[in-house]
Design a protein around this motif. Structure first.
Motif, PDB file in Angstrom:
ATOM      1  N   MET A  17      32.364  77.390  57.308  1.00  0.00           N
ATOM      2  CA  MET A  17      33.679  77.117  57.900  1.00  0.00           C
ATOM      3  C   MET A  17      33.627  77.244  59.416  1.00  0.00           C
ATOM      4  O   MET A  17      34.210  76.431  60.138  1.00  0.00           O
ATOM      5  CB  MET A  17      34.682  78.126  57.319  1.00  0.00           C
ATOM      6  N   ILE A  18      32.879  78.254  59.882  1.00  0.00           N
ATOM      7  CA  ILE A  18      32.827  78.451  61.331  1.00  0.00           C
ATOM      8  C   ILE A  18      32.140  77.269  62.011  1.00  0.00           C
ATOM      9  O   ILE A  18      32.388  76.988  63.181  1.00  0.00           O
ATOM     10  CB  ILE A  18      32.110  79.777  61.668  1.00  0.00           C
ATOM     11  N   ALA A  19      31.291  76.561  61.223  1.00  0.00           N
ATOM     12  CA  ALA A  19      30.614  75.398  61.802  1.00  0.00           C
ATOM     13  C   ALA A  19      31.621  74.342  62.242  1.00  0.00           C
ATOM     14  O   ALA A  19      31.373  73.578  63.170  1.00  0.00           O
ATOM     15  CB  ALA A  19      29.645  74.803  60.793  1.00  0.00           C
ATOM     16  N   ALA A  20      32.793  74.319  61.596  1.00  0.00           N
ATOM     17  CA  ALA A  20      33.809  73.336  61.957  1.00  0.00           C
ATOM     18  C   ALA A  20      34.288  73.528  63.390  1.00  0.00           C
ATOM     19  O   ALA A  20      34.704  72.574  64.048  1.00  0.00           O
ATOM     20  CB  ALA A  20      34.990  73.445  60.993  1.00  0.00           C
ATOM     21  N   VAL A  21      34.222  74.755  63.871  1.00  0.00           N
ATOM     22  CA  VAL A  21      34.635  75.012  65.253  1.00  0.00           C
ATOM     23  C   VAL A  21      33.816  74.159  66.212  1.00  0.00           C
ATOM     24  O   VAL A  21      34.347  73.574  67.156  1.00  0.00           O
ATOM     25  CB  VAL A  21      34.466  76.517  65.576  1.00  0.00           C
ATOM     26  N   ILE A  22      32.514  74.079  65.922  1.00  0.00           N
ATOM     27  CA  ILE A  22      31.640  73.273  66.773  1.00  0.00           C
ATOM     28  C   ILE A  22      31.754  71.796  66.398  1.00  0.00           C
ATOM     29  O   ILE A  22      31.787  70.921  67.257  1.00  0.00           O
ATOM     30  CB  ILE A  22      30.181  73.738  66.632  1.00  0.00           C
ATOM     31  N   ALA A  23      31.850  71.553  65.083  1.00  0.00           N
ATOM     32  CA  ALA A  23      31.779  70.166  64.604  1.00  0.00           C
ATOM     33  C   ALA A  23      32.947  69.333  65.105  1.00  0.00           C
ATOM     34  O   ALA A  23      32.757  68.168  65.464  1.00  0.00           O
ATOM     35  CB  ALA A  23      31.736  70.162  63.084  1.00  0.00           C
ATOM     36  N   LEU A  24      34.150  69.919  65.157  1.00  0.00           N
ATOM     37  CA  LEU A  24      35.315  69.117  65.556  1.00  0.00           C
ATOM     38  C   LEU A  24      35.149  68.484  66.933  1.00  0.00           C
ATOM     39  O   LEU A  24      35.201  67.264  67.059  1.00  0.00           O
ATOM     40  CB  LEU A  24      36.571  69.989  65.500  1.00  0.00           C
ATOM     41  N   PRO A  25      34.940  69.287  67.994  1.00  0.00           N
ATOM     42  CA  PRO A  25      34.784  68.639  69.302  1.00  0.00           C
ATOM     43  C   PRO A  25      33.530  67.772  69.393  1.00  0.00           C
ATOM     44  O   PRO A  25      33.541  66.738  70.055  1.00  0.00           O
ATOM     45  CB  PRO A  25      34.733  69.809  70.290  1.00  0.00           C
ATOM     46  N   ALA A  26      32.468  68.192  68.682  1.00  0.00           N
ATOM     47  CA  ALA A  26      31.234  67.387  68.734  1.00  0.00           C
ATOM     48  C   ALA A  26      31.481  66.014  68.135  1.00  0.00           C
ATOM     49  O   ALA A  26      31.074  64.986  68.689  1.00  0.00           O
ATOM     50  CB  ALA A  26      30.116  68.107  67.986  1.00  0.00           C
ATOM     51  N   LEU A  27      32.185  65.996  66.996  1.00  0.00           N
ATOM     52  CA  LEU A  27      32.487  64.732  66.334  1.00  0.00           C
ATOM     53  C   LEU A  27      33.382  63.867  67.215  1.00  0.00           C
ATOM     54  O   LEU A  27      33.159  62.660  67.360  1.00  0.00           O
ATOM     55  CB  LEU A  27      33.198  65.036  65.015  1.00  0.00           C
ATOM     56  N   SER A  28      34.383  64.508  67.811  1.00  0.00           N
ATOM     57  CA  SER A  28      35.293  63.764  68.683  1.00  0.00           C
ATOM     58  C   SER A  28      34.525  63.140  69.850  1.00  0.00           C
ATOM     59  O   SER A  28      34.707  61.963  70.176  1.00  0.00           O
ATOM     60  CB  SER A  28      36.374  64.709  69.178  1.00  0.00           C
ATOM     61  N   ALA A  29      33.623  63.941  70.454  1.00  0.00           N
ATOM     62  CA  ALA A  29      32.825  63.410  71.574  1.00  0.00           C
ATOM     63  C   ALA A  29      31.981  62.246  71.095  1.00  0.00           C
ATOM     64  O   ALA A  29      31.875  61.211  71.776  1.00  0.00           O
ATOM     65  CB  ALA A  29      31.944  64.508  72.146  1.00  0.00           C
ATOM     66  N   ALA A  30      31.392  62.389  69.908  1.00  0.00           N
ATOM     67  CA  ALA A  30      30.538  61.316  69.395  1.00  0.00           C
ATOM     68  C   ALA A  30      31.344  60.043  69.194  1.00  0.00           C
ATOM     69  O   ALA A  30      30.912  58.946  69.563  1.00  0.00           O
ATOM     70  CB  ALA A  30      29.904  61.753  68.074  1.00  0.00           C
ATOM     71  N   VAL A  31      32.547  60.195  68.618  1.00  0.00           N
ATOM     72  CA  VAL A  31      33.387  59.013  68.382  1.00  0.00           C
ATOM     73  C   VAL A  31      33.755  58.365  69.707  1.00  0.00           C
ATOM     74  O   VAL A  31      33.610  57.149  69.898  1.00  0.00           O
ATOM     75  CB  VAL A  31      34.654  59.419  67.602  1.00  0.00           C
ATOM     76  N   LEU A  32      34.197  59.184  70.667  1.00  0.00           N
ATOM     77  CA  LEU A  32      34.669  58.628  71.935  1.00  0.00           C
ATOM     78  C   LEU A  32      33.541  57.961  72.705  1.00  0.00           C
ATOM     79  O   LEU A  32      33.758  56.959  73.387  1.00  0.00           O
ATOM     80  CB  LEU A  32      35.310  59.727  72.795  1.00  0.00           C
ATOM     81  N   LEU A  33      32.335  58.524  72.602  1.00  0.00           N
ATOM     82  CA  LEU A  33      31.222  57.946  73.372  1.00  0.00           C
ATOM     83  C   LEU A  33      30.618  56.750  72.651  1.00  0.00           C
ATOM     84  O   LEU A  33      30.163  55.807  73.283  1.00  0.00           O
ATOM     85  CB  LEU A  33      30.152  59.005  73.635  1.00  0.00           C
TER      86      LEU A  33
END
Lengths: 619, 99, 278
Positions: free
Chosen positions: A1-17
């Protein structure tokens, strides 16, 4: 679950880039959503952790097996360690980060490509969270490099400006020196302990020879110096102010530059084992805090002055971290309060720049309270916090550091006390020049209050800057919170605590008075006739000059001589060979007459020679 | 009879053909010289066939004849084409391929 | 004659008088003479004839060495087809074209002769003692399939069938290649006879039969020019050689008078009086 803390912004950055301009419309909102979600998940974890008894609070989550060499018994997991220290950082990063995301919505609204900016911000948040959540040094290194990359991209966000591009490059190179120290430290750990996880190092360092802890301590200090802009790798931070102001607030004040402090506190066991390394840390912190304060006192550029202040405040933290168990908790405490009050001041500076056509020269400010009410109030709260006026946050954190420093040695105490006076002086100077004095605006400037999206984060942060100190130090709540991780020994200063507080406040008061007295009248153009200290401080205490003479010029000389060698010797040989061959060819080609009969002649002669050779062999 | 005599004869005719290629500028005569050299080689093949007592040499000579026929057809066509463009059948005329 | 000579050679037994050396020296000598003749003839046609001589003699030598099929093929393919093709091309290129005797490439002739001599000497030494074994007989190989032609056929369609097929491809390619090379693309339509005639008269030159010498003249020999109705001389009636030799007869007054009378009588010219009036 704590991995989601990192995954959310990482995923967002990946989508935006990855999806580029197609995400322009909803990109900023997605980024804010990711950051907010990250904060909420972090908060949920925090509340769960608080509910547990102290010894059960740390939790290790193994996401997957990352690297493994079974034959060598070597294994590194992609594992996240959630304990009291890292959750403090997670909350700070995501909370301040989310506020600055919201602030950027207003600040970057006129920019060509805010989507890219938000993508980088998310990338930074993800990398920083990975850095503080990693359970081993190698994974920490991934986050470490990630924030370095994000910092590089964001400093150079306006890459069409040559100054920004150069500043980004400079930050990257200076950081690389520090990263070199960290990678060497990781290699040393691997050679000595065969592992790079925090728990193995903590248990292994106790019985290890003295040179191991000394080497590791110095290498980690080098890494911390690079990332946290401490002496002697401080020069990049002032130039980093070329980036957009939200970046300066988030990365170059509140979070990334404190990664060095985190690294030292996280490696507490290593530093505890080596007195020399600890002393080196204290000296580095002392030098940096004084240097930063002096630079901050001389700059007219509001962002550069704040950058000097940041360097100085991180110097406090590093110094506190070098004091050992009596200082770790206060280093982190000051880190958190600093995150709030420095962020609010940077955001205030950004708000002023937003109102004055991106002017950063404090000598052309003044008279702003009339037009920018909220900015003035929040900035003033930040000011009171940083100079350490009770009951604002800075008072509690800084006072504790002064106590701890005094109980360590007289010179460390003197440095932090003097630093406190300098801080009061330069911050008062900034207040006088920016707000209190009469307006000295450029003719075409018409200041106005910033939009709500910018004001709101400033108000929230200023509330934090005002109250965080009391909240965290009441009943020694923060000491007890962090004690299981970093250890805590109550400092025993040579003087009574009331006396120290009195002395500190007196020093601060003197600094404020000098600051007011010196800045009653402010020239629109910086005076030229100044003392050599001011001259030196205006030139960043010759940090760049030093770098250029010691590193850049010899490097250029080497390159030039190599170039000459290449042109003269290497090219000479190669070209000579070519000329030789072409000269021979020019003569030989005369034999190609174009007449078929000439060619036939050579065939016949060759055949005759072949037959003669055959005859010779037969005889 | 000594088969080497045939071989020597073959060598002499071959050499004359080679000299012809070297000396004659008329492309057709040079071509005839080449044919002469091929014939000399055929004589050697036939002699070899006789010496070894197998027909393989004669078969090889037969293939040489076939190839020579094909070569003559193409070669003469080339000579005609060159003659059309340059109005000359001299091999020295076609000397553009040089330094 | 060839099977006859062949038979003579085959029946020869060791020690007995053999016809083979006789035939060898005769035909071999002729072959060399033919080769040298080709080398030294200035005219390409002569060279072709000399080569034909060499080839016929080589055919005899093939037959002499138990290769009757090759001997016949040599005559048919080389002297019959290839040399005729050469002559045909010579006809196109120009039979008269003789080689210039001046050597254009510096030193070519000297070096070529030197190289030739070296080649001859080296080849003679090399080939002169190639075979040390006794000459075997082809009788067995021939009789295995019932004869020389059948033996070669067995090899061609058995052991060497792949090569045989490849040579067929080569021949087809060569034939098509020769057609492509020798083909001349027509850039304008072929002219009909009517177009040619129109072109001829459009040129404006005189195309009718020329006047014969001696018309209206008192003599009709070729050295007497024809006279036009007005009494002037028609230059085109005179043959070129006569004019070139300068033996053209002079016109005398009686001839002119006669012409005038005839002309006036026919109404071709006006009388002198009328002319004077004008």
């Amino acid at each position: 679950m704590i991995a989601a803390v990192i995954a959310l912004p990482a995923l967002s950055a990946a989508v935006l880039l990855s999806f580029g301009n197609r995400t322009n419309k909803f990109g900023p909102l997605l980024a804010i959503f990711a950051s907010t979600g990250s904060f909420l998940i972090g908060l949920w974890h925090f509340l769960q952790m608080v509910a547990r008894p102290a010894e059960e609070r740390p939790a290790l989550t193994t996401v997957y097996e990352w690297l493994a060499v079974p034959a060598a018994g070597f294994k590194i997991n992609f594992a996240l360690q959630l304990d009291q220290l890292s959750i403090s950082f997670v909350l700070l990063i995501t909370f301040v980060g989310t506020l600055i995301h919201i602030y950027s919505l207003g600040y970057m609204s006129h920019d060509e490509n805010p989507r890219r900016f938000f993508a980088y911000l998310n990338l930074f948040v993800a990398a920083m969270l990975l850095l503080v959540l990693a359970d081993n040094y190698l994974l920490l290194y991934v986050g470490w490099e990630g924030v370095g990359l994000a910092s590089y991209l964001l400093i150079g966000f306006w890459q069409h400006k040559p100054t920004a591009a150069v500043a980004a490059k400079k930050a990257f190179v200076a950081n690389r020196v520090g990263d070199f120290g960290l990678s060497l430290a990781i290699m040393t750990m691997f050679i000595v302990f065969g592992s790079v996880s925090f728990s193995d190092i903590n248990s292994g360092i106790v019985g290890a020879p003295a040179w191991v802890s000394l080497t590791l301590g110095l290498l980690l200090l080098l890494a911390a110096c690079g990332k946290s802009a401490q002496f002697p790798l401080q020069s990049w931070l002032l130039d980093a102010m070329e980036g957009p102001t939200p970046v300066s607030a988030l990365i170059h004040a509140a979070t990334m530059v404190t990664a060095g402090v985190y690294l030292i506190v996280r490696s507490a066991s290593i530093f505890n084992a080596s007195e020399i390394a600890q002393t080196a840390v204290v000296i580095t912190g002392a030098i940096s805090l004084l240097m930063g304060a002096i630079i901050g006192a001389a700059k007219d550029d509001i962002k550069k002055s704040l950058a000097g202040s940041t360097m100085s405040q991180i110097g406090y933290m590093v110094l506190a971290a070098g004091l050992g168990p009596i200082g770790y908790v206060f280093a982190i405490l000051h880190l958190i309060t600093h995150g709030f009050f420095k962020a609010v001041m940077f955001l205030g500076a950004g708000s002023i720049m937003h109102a004055t056509n991106d002017n950063v020269d404090m000598r052309r400010y003044g008279g702003l309270p009339k037009v920018m009410f909220f900015t003035t109030i929040t900035f003033f709260i930040g000011y009171l916090a940083i100079i350490g006026v009770p009951p604002f946050a800075g008072f509690y954190s800084k006072d504790h550091i002064i106590e701890a420093a005094l109980s360590h040695s007289w010179w460390a105490g003197a440095a932090v006390l003097f630093g406190a006076g300098l801080t009061a002086f330069y911050m008062t100077r900034m207040m006088m020049m920016t707000f209190v004095s009469k307006s000295r605006w450029h003719d075409d400037v018409h200041p106005h209050e910033s939009p709500l999206s910018m004001v709101l984060p400033m108000i929230v942060l200023s509330v934090g800057a005002a109250t965080m100190g009391i909240l965290l130090t009441r009943n020694h709540i923060f000491e007890h919170w962090l004690e299981p991780i970093t250890g805590f020994v109550k400092p025993e200063p040579p003087l009574p605590i009331q006396t120290i507080t009195t002395i500190t406040l007196s020093v601060v008061a003197i600094g404020v008075l000098i600051g007011i007295w010196q800045n009653i009248k402010i020239a629109k153009v910086a005076p030229v006739k100044v003392s050599f200290v001011v001259k030196a401080a205006r030139k960043d205490l010759y940090g760049d000059v030093l770098n250029e003479t010691l590193l850049m010029r010899p490097g250029q000389g080497l390159t030039k001589s190599l170039n000459i060698f290449d042109n003269a010797v290497v090219d000479g040989f190669v070209n000579g060979l070519g000329l030789f061959v072409s000269g021979i060819s020019a003569r030989l080609r005369r034999s190609e007459t174009g007449y078929v009969r000439s060619y036939a002649m050579s065939i016949v002669l060759g055949t005759a020679l072949l037959i003669i050779a055959l005859l010779m062999v037969r005889i | 009879m000594n088969p080497n005599a045939y071989l020597v004869l073959s060598g002499i005719i071959f050499s004359i053909g080679a000299i012809g290629v070297l000396l004659r500028r008329n492309a057709i005569v040079a071509f005839m010289s080449v044919e002469l050299m091929l014939n000399a080689a055929n004589l050697a093949f036939v002699t070899g066939s006789r010496v070894w007592g197998t027909l393989d040499g004669q078969t090889a000579a037969f293939f040489v004849m076939v190839v020579a026929a094909a070569e003559v057809v193409v070669g003469l066509a080339i000579i005609i084409t060159i003659f059309r463009t340059r109005n000359s059948a001299s091999v020295d005329e076609a000397s553009l391929l040089r330094w | 004659m060839i099977p006859y000579l062949l038979k003579l050679a085959e029946v020869s037994t060791p020690g007995a008088i053999s016809f083979e050396p006789l035939v060898f020296w005769l035909c071999g000598g002729l072959a060399v003479i033919g080769a040298i003749g080709m080398l030294v003839s200035h005219k390409a046609v002569h060279s072709a004839l000399w080569v034909a001589l060499t080839m016929i003699n080589l055919a005899v030598l093939y037959a002499l060495q138990s290769a009757p099929f090759l001997g016949v093929a040599q005559v048919v393919v080389y002297t019959g087809a290839v040399m005729m093709l050469f002559l045909f091309v010579l006809m196109i290129v120009g039979v008269d074209a003789a080689d210039s005797l001046v050597e254009t490439i510096k030193g070519q002739r000297r070096i070529a002769i030197l190289a030739g001599v070296i080649l001859v000497v080296a080849l003679v030494i090399l080939l002169g003692n190639s075979f040390s074994i006794q000459t075997a007989d082809l009788v067995n190989a021939d009789s295995a399939y019932g004869g020389n032609v059948q033996g070669i056929a067995a090899l061609l369609f058995g052991k060497y069938v792949l090569i045989f097929e490849l040579t067929s491809a080569l021949l087809i390619t060569a034939a098509v290649g020769a057609m492509v090379l020798a083909h001349k693309e027509r850039t304008a339509p072929k002219k009909t006879q009517a177009m040619l005639a129109r072109e001829l008269f459009a040129s404006g030159t005189y195309q009718g039969p020329l006047p014969t010498p001696g018309v209206y003249a008192r003599h009709n020999s070729v050295d007497t020019p024809a006279l036009l109705p007005d009494g002037s001389v028609s230059e085109i009636s005179l043959p070129g050689p006569i004019v070139a030799r300068g033996v053209v007869k002079k016109i005398n007054q009686t001839d002119l008078d006669g012409v005038q009378i005839i002309s006036e009588g026919l109404g071709l010219v006006a009388s002198e009086n009328e002319e004077g009036d004008k």
